[in-house]
Design a protein around this motif. Structure first.
Motif, PDB file in Angstrom:
ATOM      1  N   GLN A  16       0.821  -1.210   0.000  1.00 20.31           N
ATOM      2  CA  GLN A  16       0.000   0.000   0.000  1.00 20.31           C
ATOM      3  C   GLN A  16       0.856   1.261   0.000  1.00 20.31           C
ATOM      4  O   GLN A  16       0.398   2.343  -0.405  1.00 20.31           O
ATOM      5  CB  GLN A  16      -0.953   0.018   1.201  1.00 20.31           C
ATOM      6  CG  GLN A  16      -0.286   0.208   2.552  1.00 20.31           C
ATOM      7  CD  GLN A  16       0.176  -1.092   3.183  1.00 20.31           C
ATOM      8  OE1 GLN A  16       0.204  -2.131   2.522  1.00 20.31           O
ATOM      9  NE2 GLN A  16       0.527  -1.039   4.457  1.00 20.31           N
ATOM     10  N   LEU A  19       3.150   1.964  -1.989  1.00 21.23           N
ATOM     11  CA  LEU A  19       3.374   2.404  -3.364  1.00 21.23           C
ATOM     12  C   LEU A  19       2.290   3.360  -3.830  1.00 21.23           C
ATOM     13  O   LEU A  19       2.501   4.133  -4.765  1.00 21.23           O
ATOM     14  CB  LEU A  19       3.443   1.201  -4.305  1.00 21.23           C
ATOM     15  CG  LEU A  19       4.523   0.158  -4.006  1.00 21.23           C
ATOM     16  CD1 LEU A  19       4.576  -0.876  -5.119  1.00 21.23           C
ATOM     17  CD2 LEU A  19       5.879   0.810  -3.813  1.00 21.23           C
ATOM     18  N   ASP A  20       1.118   3.316  -3.185  1.00 20.84           N
ATOM     19  CA  ASP A  20       0.015   4.194  -3.578  1.00 20.84           C
ATOM     20  C   ASP A  20       0.264   5.643  -3.179  1.00 20.84           C
ATOM     21  O   ASP A  20      -0.425   6.544  -3.651  1.00 20.84           O
ATOM     22  CB  ASP A  20      -1.299   3.712  -2.946  1.00 20.84           C
ATOM     23  CG  ASP A  20      -1.733   2.357  -3.491  1.00 20.84           C
ATOM     24  OD1 ASP A  20      -1.421   2.059  -4.660  1.00 20.84           O
ATOM     25  OD2 ASP A  20      -2.375   1.594  -2.742  1.00 20.84           O
ATOM     26  N   GLU A  21       1.247   5.873  -2.305  1.00 24.48           N
ATOM     27  CA  GLU A  21       1.537   7.228  -1.834  1.00 24.48           C
ATOM     28  C   GLU A  21       2.855   7.761  -2.388  1.00 24.48           C
ATOM     29  O   GLU A  21       3.245   8.883  -2.079  1.00 24.48           O
ATOM     30  CB  GLU A  21       1.596   7.242  -0.299  1.00 24.48           C
ATOM     31  CG  GLU A  21       0.320   6.735   0.361  1.00 24.48           C
ATOM     32  CD  GLU A  21       0.478   6.575   1.858  1.00 24.48           C
ATOM     33  OE1 GLU A  21       1.599   6.816   2.357  1.00 24.48           O
ATOM     34  OE2 GLU A  21      -0.505   6.222   2.523  1.00 24.48           O
ATOM     35  N   GLU A  77       0.327  -5.745 -10.058  1.00 24.27           N
ATOM     36  CA  GLU A  77      -0.804  -4.808  -9.998  1.00 24.27           C
ATOM     37  C   GLU A  77      -0.412  -3.527  -9.272  1.00 24.27           C
ATOM     38  O   GLU A  77      -0.793  -2.421  -9.682  1.00 24.27           O
ATOM     39  CB  GLU A  77      -1.986  -5.469  -9.284  1.00 24.27           C
ATOM     40  CG  GLU A  77      -3.160  -4.544  -9.010  1.00 24.27           C
ATOM     41  CD  GLU A  77      -3.732  -3.890 -10.262  1.00 24.27           C
ATOM     42  OE1 GLU A  77      -4.304  -2.781 -10.143  1.00 24.27           O
ATOM     43  OE2 GLU A  77      -3.616  -4.475 -11.366  1.00 24.27           O
ATOM     44  N   ALA A  78       0.373  -3.644  -8.197  1.00 29.23           N
ATOM     45  CA  ALA A  78       0.790  -2.456  -7.447  1.00 29.23           C
ATOM     46  C   ALA A  78       1.680  -1.557  -8.294  1.00 29.23           C
ATOM     47  O   ALA A  78       1.548  -0.323  -8.262  1.00 29.23           O
ATOM     48  CB  ALA A  78       1.518  -2.877  -6.172  1.00 29.23           C
ATOM     49  N   ARG A 136      -0.522   0.059 -10.987  1.00 31.48           N
ATOM     50  CA  ARG A 136      -1.408   1.066 -10.406  1.00 31.48           C
ATOM     51  C   ARG A 136      -0.628   2.358 -10.097  1.00 31.48           C
ATOM     52  O   ARG A 136      -1.117   3.463 -10.358  1.00 31.48           O
ATOM     53  CB  ARG A 136      -2.044   0.506  -9.136  1.00 31.48           C
ATOM     54  CG  ARG A 136      -3.096   1.416  -8.519  1.00 31.48           C
ATOM     55  CD  ARG A 136      -3.879   0.707  -7.429  1.00 31.48           C
ATOM     56  NE  ARG A 136      -3.021   0.319  -6.314  1.00 31.48           N
ATOM     57  CZ  ARG A 136      -2.751  -0.939  -5.993  1.00 31.48           C
ATOM     58  NH1 ARG A 136      -3.241  -1.942  -6.721  1.00 31.48           N
ATOM     59  NH2 ARG A 136      -1.989  -1.206  -4.945  1.00 31.48           N
ATOM     60  N   ALA A 137       0.573   2.205  -9.563  1.00 28.17           N
ATOM     61  CA  ALA A 137       1.400   3.385  -9.270  1.00 28.17           C
ATOM     62  C   ALA A 137       1.737   4.130 -10.555  1.00 28.17           C
ATOM     63  O   ALA A 137       1.670   5.367 -10.614  1.00 28.17           O
ATOM     64  CB  ALA A 137       2.671   2.957  -8.542  1.00 28.17           C
ATOM     65  N   SER A 169       0.072   4.097 -13.387  1.00 29.60           N
ATOM     66  CA  SER A 169      -1.142   4.659 -13.988  1.00 29.60           C
ATOM     67  C   SER A 169      -1.549   5.975 -13.351  1.00 29.60           C
ATOM     68  O   SER A 169      -2.080   6.863 -14.020  1.00 29.60           O
ATOM     69  CB  SER A 169      -2.301   3.657 -13.876  1.00 29.60           C
ATOM     70  OG  SER A 169      -2.044   2.502 -14.637  1.00 29.60           O
ATOM     71  N   ARG A 170      -1.283   6.125 -12.059  1.00 26.90           N
ATOM     72  CA  ARG A 170      -1.669   7.378 -11.394  1.00 26.90           C
ATOM     73  C   ARG A 170      -0.577   8.447 -11.506  1.00 26.90           C
ATOM     74  O   ARG A 170      -0.721   9.535 -10.963  1.00 26.90           O
ATOM     75  CB  ARG A 170      -2.014   7.122  -9.933  1.00 26.90           C
ATOM     76  CG  ARG A 170      -0.855   6.674  -9.089  1.00 26.90           C
ATOM     77  CD  ARG A 170      -1.198   6.670  -7.596  1.00 26.90           C
ATOM     78  NE  ARG A 170      -0.064   6.182  -6.821  1.00 26.90           N
ATOM     79  CZ  ARG A 170       0.997   6.911  -6.523  1.00 26.90           C
ATOM     80  NH1 ARG A 170       1.083   8.167  -6.943  1.00 26.90           N
ATOM     81  NH2 ARG A 170       1.981   6.392  -5.801  1.00 26.90           N
TER      82      ARG A 170
END
Length: 317
Positions: free
Chosen positions: A62, A64-66, A88-89, A92-93, A95-96
């Protein structure tokens, strides 16, 4: 604050992780802190290392989302693909809008995630054949020290991780900031050439024919009309011999090396002074503002004016 997160896995190479931690995770006296560094892993807890000890990593994927920059500091064994959760992580990172970076064998993880398809990339020279066979859709360049596309970047073997990390700092914060970081590590802010110069033992003559004295002599005379011929004359060799030594020792030509030094000196003056472009051009041996603009644009894909606006040092810093 720019958040940088390294994604580690057992058995983790401590050197590759150390490259990222040393550049992005250390507070340095006299330099404003611009990065916030952290480490995560797929399964939080003890993570074994190739150095024979475990390190405790308490943060999961999680993190990696920040992150604004995600670094994969090696991926061993290279035959073991990342799990669907890691893939996926990473996707997702990316892509954002996060910047995804690999050091050495970390390129294998990025390739498995599909982030390198149709793009140029690099990895350690000893793993190049394996990488090319497994990922034919990636344009592998086994010679360079790193490849940076802006959103995705890859580096060659372990030591090239420092080259890539310093390059990213230079792009983020400017040449003077990166040079300060490099000096604290007793490293050059930028190495010339590619990694293939390190893939075979150096010739014994390199010990006696080192270019170091010549490089120091030239660097102190960037405002003078130094040419390959004058460099060769100072070194007491022919231009052809000098070119061969540059290729062997630095992986580049004398002319390319000299131009890189002039550009680097111009970057420093743009950041630290209010000198007009013509004066800067003369000080670094590029003769005119027009020539400076052309060389600057070719080398850095930006103009001197835009670079100065982005990285001009202020007293508040």
């Amino acid at each position: 604050m720019h958040r940088v997160v390294a994604l580690v896995r057992p058995p983790q190479s401590t050197f590759e992780l150390g490259c990222a931690a040393q550049v992005f995770g250390i507070e340095r006296a006299g330099l404003p802190t611009r990065y916030d560094f952290g480490v995560c892993t797929e399964h939080p807890g003890p993570v074994s290392t190739l150095a024979g000890f475990d390190m405790l990593v308490t943060t999961g994927l999680q993190a990696l989302d920040e992150a604004k920059t995600v670094i994969v500091p090696g991926w061993l064994p290279t035959t073991e693909p990342p799990s669907p959760a890691v893939v996926e992580a990473l996707r997702r990172a990316h892509s954002r809008g996060a910047r995804i970076v690999s050091i050495c064998s970390g390129a294998f993880a990025l390739a498995h995630a599909g982030l390198l398809d149709g793009r140029r990339a690099t990895t350690h020279w000893a793993q190049a054949d394996e990488f090319a066979a497994r990922f034919p859709h990636v344009q592998l360049d086994p010679d360079v020290l790193y490849v940076d596309h802006g959103d995705v970047a890859t580096s060659a073997g372990a030591g090239a991780g420092f080259d890539l990390c310093l390059h990213l700092v230079r792009n983020d914060q400017g040449a003077r900031y990166a040079a300060h970081v490099a000096r604290t590590m007793v490293m050059p802010p930028h190495r010339e050439g590619g990694q293939l110069q390190y893939s075979s033992p150096p010739h014994p003559a390199h010990i006696d024919d080192t270019l170091a004295p010549l490089l120091d002599w030239v660097t102190a005379r960037l405002d003078e009309p130094v040419t390959i011929e004058t460099m060769a004359a100072h070194a007491g060799v022919s231009p052809r011999t000098l070119t061969r030594r540059f290729t062997d020792q630095l992986g580049t030509s004398p002319g390319q090396w000299l131009l890189a030094q002039r550009i680097a000196a111009a970057q420093d003056l743009l950041e630290s002074t209010d000198l007009p472009l013509n004066a800067i051009a003369r000080r670094v041996g590029l003769s005119s503002a027009t020539n400076l603009r052309r060389r600057f644009l070719n080398a850095l894909a930006t103009t001197p004016g835009a670079y100065r606006r982005a990285f001009r040092t202020t007293p508040a810093e």
